[in-house]
Design a protein around this motif. Structure first.
Motif, PDB file in Angstrom:
ATOM      1  N   VAL A  20       6.337 -21.294  -2.187  1.00  0.00           N
ATOM      2  CA  VAL A  20       7.690 -21.486  -1.648  1.00  0.00           C
ATOM      3  C   VAL A  20       8.543 -20.260  -1.976  1.00  0.00           C
ATOM      4  N   THR A  21       8.392 -19.746  -3.204  1.00  0.00           N
ATOM      5  CA  THR A  21       9.157 -18.554  -3.610  1.00  0.00           C
ATOM      6  C   THR A  21       8.818 -17.369  -2.692  1.00  0.00           C
ATOM      7  N   LYS A  22       7.541 -17.265  -2.350  1.00  0.00           N
ATOM      8  CA  LYS A  22       7.102 -16.200  -1.412  1.00  0.00           C
ATOM      9  C   LYS A  22       7.829 -16.328  -0.068  1.00  0.00           C
ATOM     10  N   LEU A  23       7.848 -17.541   0.484  1.00  0.00           N
ATOM     11  CA  LEU A  23       8.450 -17.703   1.814  1.00  0.00           C
ATOM     12  C   LEU A  23       9.968 -17.526   1.749  1.00  0.00           C
ATOM     13  N   ASP A  24      10.567 -17.985   0.667  1.00  0.00           N
ATOM     14  CA  ASP A  24      12.000 -17.777   0.462  1.00  0.00           C
ATOM     15  C   ASP A  24      12.294 -16.268   0.458  1.00  0.00           C
ATOM     16  N   ALA A  25      11.445 -15.510  -0.256  1.00  0.00           N
ATOM     17  CA  ALA A  25      11.639 -14.053  -0.316  1.00  0.00           C
ATOM     18  C   ALA A  25      11.448 -13.438   1.074  1.00  0.00           C
ATOM     19  N   ASN A  40       9.279 -34.497  -0.396  1.00  0.00           N
ATOM     20  CA  ASN A  40       8.039 -34.833  -1.066  1.00  0.00           C
ATOM     21  C   ASN A  40       6.899 -34.068  -0.387  1.00  0.00           C
ATOM     22  N   TYR A  41       6.044 -33.448  -1.205  1.00  0.00           N
ATOM     23  CA  TYR A  41       5.000 -32.587  -0.607  1.00  0.00           C
ATOM     24  C   TYR A  41       4.086 -33.351   0.340  1.00  0.00           C
ATOM     25  N   TRP A  42       3.869 -34.660   0.079  1.00  0.00           N
ATOM     26  CA  TRP A  42       2.938 -35.405   0.923  1.00  0.00           C
ATOM     27  C   TRP A  42       3.509 -35.682   2.314  1.00  0.00           C
ATOM     28  N   GLU A  43       4.818 -35.435   2.473  1.00  0.00           N
ATOM     29  CA  GLU A  43       5.421 -35.609   3.797  1.00  0.00           C
ATOM     30  C   GLU A  43       5.320 -34.337   4.637  1.00  0.00           C
ATOM     31  N   ALA A  44       4.872 -33.234   4.019  1.00  0.00           N
ATOM     32  CA  ALA A  44       4.786 -31.955   4.728  1.00  0.00           C
ATOM     33  C   ALA A  44       3.588 -31.974   5.684  1.00  0.00           C
ATOM     34  N   PRO A  45       3.616 -31.147   6.752  1.00  0.00           N
ATOM     35  CA  PRO A  45       2.558 -31.187   7.758  1.00  0.00           C
ATOM     36  C   PRO A  45       1.150 -31.073   7.170  1.00  0.00           C
ATOM     37  N   LYS A  46       0.951 -30.301   6.146  1.00  0.00           N
ATOM     38  CA  LYS A  46      -0.395 -30.148   5.585  1.00  0.00           C
ATOM     39  C   LYS A  46      -0.523 -30.793   4.200  1.00  0.00           C
ATOM     40  N   GLY A  47       0.474 -31.592   3.849  1.00  0.00           N
ATOM     41  CA  GLY A  47       0.444 -32.236   2.540  1.00  0.00           C
ATOM     42  C   GLY A  47       0.680 -31.265   1.406  1.00  0.00           C
ATOM     43  N   LYS A  48       1.143 -30.068   1.736  1.00  0.00           N
ATOM     44  CA  LYS A  48       1.469 -29.067   0.720  1.00  0.00           C
ATOM     45  C   LYS A  48       2.769 -28.396   1.119  1.00  0.00           C
ATOM     46  N   LYS A  58       7.497 -28.479  13.264  1.00  0.00           N
ATOM     47  CA  LYS A  58       7.252 -28.415  11.823  1.00  0.00           C
ATOM     48  C   LYS A  58       5.950 -27.667  11.603  1.00  0.00           C
ATOM     49  N   LEU A  59       5.962 -26.739  10.647  1.00  0.00           N
ATOM     50  CA  LEU A  59       4.765 -25.933  10.373  1.00  0.00           C
ATOM     51  C   LEU A  59       4.500 -25.894   8.881  1.00  0.00           C
ATOM     52  N   GLY A  60       3.226 -25.872   8.507  1.00  0.00           N
ATOM     53  CA  GLY A  60       2.852 -25.738   7.103  1.00  0.00           C
ATOM     54  C   GLY A  60       2.063 -24.462   6.876  1.00  0.00           C
ATOM     55  N   ASP A  61       1.939 -24.072   5.628  1.00  0.00           N
ATOM     56  CA  ASP A  61       1.178 -22.912   5.145  1.00  0.00           C
ATOM     57  C   ASP A  61       1.995 -21.620   5.256  1.00  0.00           C
ATOM     58  N   SER A  62       2.306 -21.045   4.109  1.00  0.00           N
ATOM     59  CA  SER A  62       3.208 -19.877   4.078  1.00  0.00           C
ATOM     60  C   SER A  62       2.717 -18.724   4.953  1.00  0.00           C
ATOM     61  N   THR A  63       1.410 -18.490   4.982  1.00  0.00           N
ATOM     62  CA  THR A  63       0.910 -17.345   5.755  1.00  0.00           C
ATOM     63  C   THR A  63       0.978 -17.633   7.258  1.00  0.00           C
ATOM     64  N   LEU A  64       0.612 -18.866   7.650  1.00  0.00           N
ATOM     65  CA  LEU A  64       0.703 -19.209   9.078  1.00  0.00           C
ATOM     66  C   LEU A  64       2.172 -19.248   9.503  1.00  0.00           C
ATOM     67  N   ILE A  65       3.038 -19.665   8.606  1.00  0.00           N
ATOM     68  CA  ILE A  65       4.474 -19.682   8.929  1.00  0.00           C
ATOM     69  C   ILE A  65       4.970 -18.248   9.161  1.00  0.00           C
ATOM     70  N   ILE A  66       4.548 -17.330   8.297  1.00  0.00           N
ATOM     71  CA  ILE A  66       4.989 -15.937   8.465  1.00  0.00           C
ATOM     72  C   ILE A  66       4.441 -15.370   9.785  1.00  0.00           C
ATOM     73  N   GLU A  67       3.214 -15.737  10.124  1.00  0.00           N
ATOM     74  CA  GLU A  67       2.670 -15.301  11.429  1.00  0.00           C
ATOM     75  C   GLU A  67       3.529 -15.843  12.564  1.00  0.00           C
ATOM     76  N   TYR A  68       3.922 -17.122  12.449  1.00  0.00           N
ATOM     77  CA  TYR A  68       4.780 -17.728  13.475  1.00  0.00           C
ATOM     78  C   TYR A  68       6.136 -16.995  13.535  1.00  0.00           C
ATOM     79  N   LEU A  69       6.708 -16.710  12.375  1.00  0.00           N
ATOM     80  CA  LEU A  69       8.023 -16.048  12.358  1.00  0.00           C
ATOM     81  C   LEU A  69       7.935 -14.649  12.966  1.00  0.00           C
ATOM     82  N   LYS A  70       6.826 -13.959  12.682  1.00  0.00           N
ATOM     83  CA  LYS A  70       6.645 -12.624  13.272  1.00  0.00           C
ATOM     84  C   LYS A  70       6.544 -12.724  14.794  1.00  0.00           C
ATOM     85  N   ALA A  71       5.767 -13.719  15.255  1.00  0.00           N
ATOM     86  CA  ALA A  71       5.573 -13.873  16.705  1.00  0.00           C
ATOM     87  C   ALA A  71       6.867 -14.296  17.382  1.00  0.00           C
ATOM     88  N   THR A  72       7.699 -15.079  16.705  1.00  0.00           N
ATOM     89  CA  THR A  72       8.909 -15.629  17.325  1.00  0.00           C
ATOM     90  C   THR A  72      10.107 -14.688  17.205  1.00  0.00           C
TER      91      THR A  72
END
Ligand code: GSH
Length: 231
Positions: A20-25, A40-48, A58-72
């Motif tokens: 989370v700190t990584k994505l915040d940064a 609660n983490y279990w409510e997140a798309p990937k349970g993390k 809604k998207l999960g996983d910091s690296t896939l999220i960053i890929e999405y943000l780059k593409a968008t």
């Protein structure tokens, strides 16, 4: 506006999770406006966590999220990197997220000094503090399945110190991990390193990390640039 789903801030850090700190940064580095919401983490798309919500998705996983943000929203940080530099940065990112995370963060907080998670995390998460024993059971299974959990604590600390030394040697006297300009690798490096340098507990590994002075100077530089001089 982007919503960043998180656990909870702790020790003056944006969150108890280095991911989370990584994505915040990252969001700060690319100046995308966002709000944080505790879930609660279990409510997140990937349970993390982290997860985000943006434009109704809604998207999960910091690296896939960053890929999405780059593409968008465009790639403000990594466009200048050669394919070879991209490959190097990916290797360093995986070292931090797939090895140092287990040998450092997980081992320290859930195995070696389990009160860090069971008491300090629990306090940060709510009042009354939730019982994190069931999560600990699940994390210990993941730790064993990943393979790190088959080593002795001495071996695991040795592995984590080797990773930290490699990061220190790789950074050398450069300003950022890939040179004079920040890249998305710095979101990972900063997001994970502060979880050794600026925690509210002492440990052999934290002391070792703090002895690698270029890493401390680097994290201060990142914090001043992206979180303000008084952060
Ligand atoms: N690959 C994921 C890893 C995220 C992750 O492992 N998050 C941990 C906290 S640091 C989590 O939510 N753990 C809950 C669980 O394992 O049940 C990412 O990059 O976001």
């Amino acid at each position: 506006m982007i919503t960043l789903y998180q656990f909870a801030p702790i020790w003056g850090l944006p969150d108890l999770s280095p991911f989370v700190t990584k994505l915040d940064a990252y969001l700060r580095m690319v100046e995308l406006p966002y709000q944080t919401v505790r879930v609660n983490y279990w409510e997140a798309p990937k349970g993390k966590l982290p997860a985000i919500e943006d434009r109704g998705k809604k998207l999960g996983d910091s690296t896939l999220i960053i890929e999405y943000l780059k593409a968008t929203y465009g790639d403000k940080l990594d466009g200048h990197l050669s394919p070879r530099d991209h490959a190097t940065a990916l290797g360093m990112q995986r070292l931090i997220e797939e090895n140092l995370y287990w040998a450092g963060t997980i081992h320290e907080r859930w195995v070696l000094h389990k009160e860090i998670a069971l008491v300090q995390y629990a306090r940060a998460l709510g009042d009354p503090p939730p019982d994190l024993n069931p999560l600990r059971e699940s994390i210990l299974k993941q730790y064993y399945g990943q393979g790190m959990g088959r080593h002795s604590s001495e071996e695991v600390i040795h592995i984590a110190k080797t990773d930290l030394s490699a990061l220190s040697a790789f950074l050398g006297d450069r300003l950022y991990f890939m040179g004079e300009q920040p890249t998305s690798l710095d979101a990972t490096a900063y997001g994970f390193l502060v979880h050794f340098l600026w925690t509210g507990y002492e440990s052999e590994l934290n002391t070792y990390a703090r002895s690698l002075l270029n890493l401390t100077a680097y994290c201060r530089r990142m914090r001043e640039r992206y979180y303000g001089a008084n952060a």
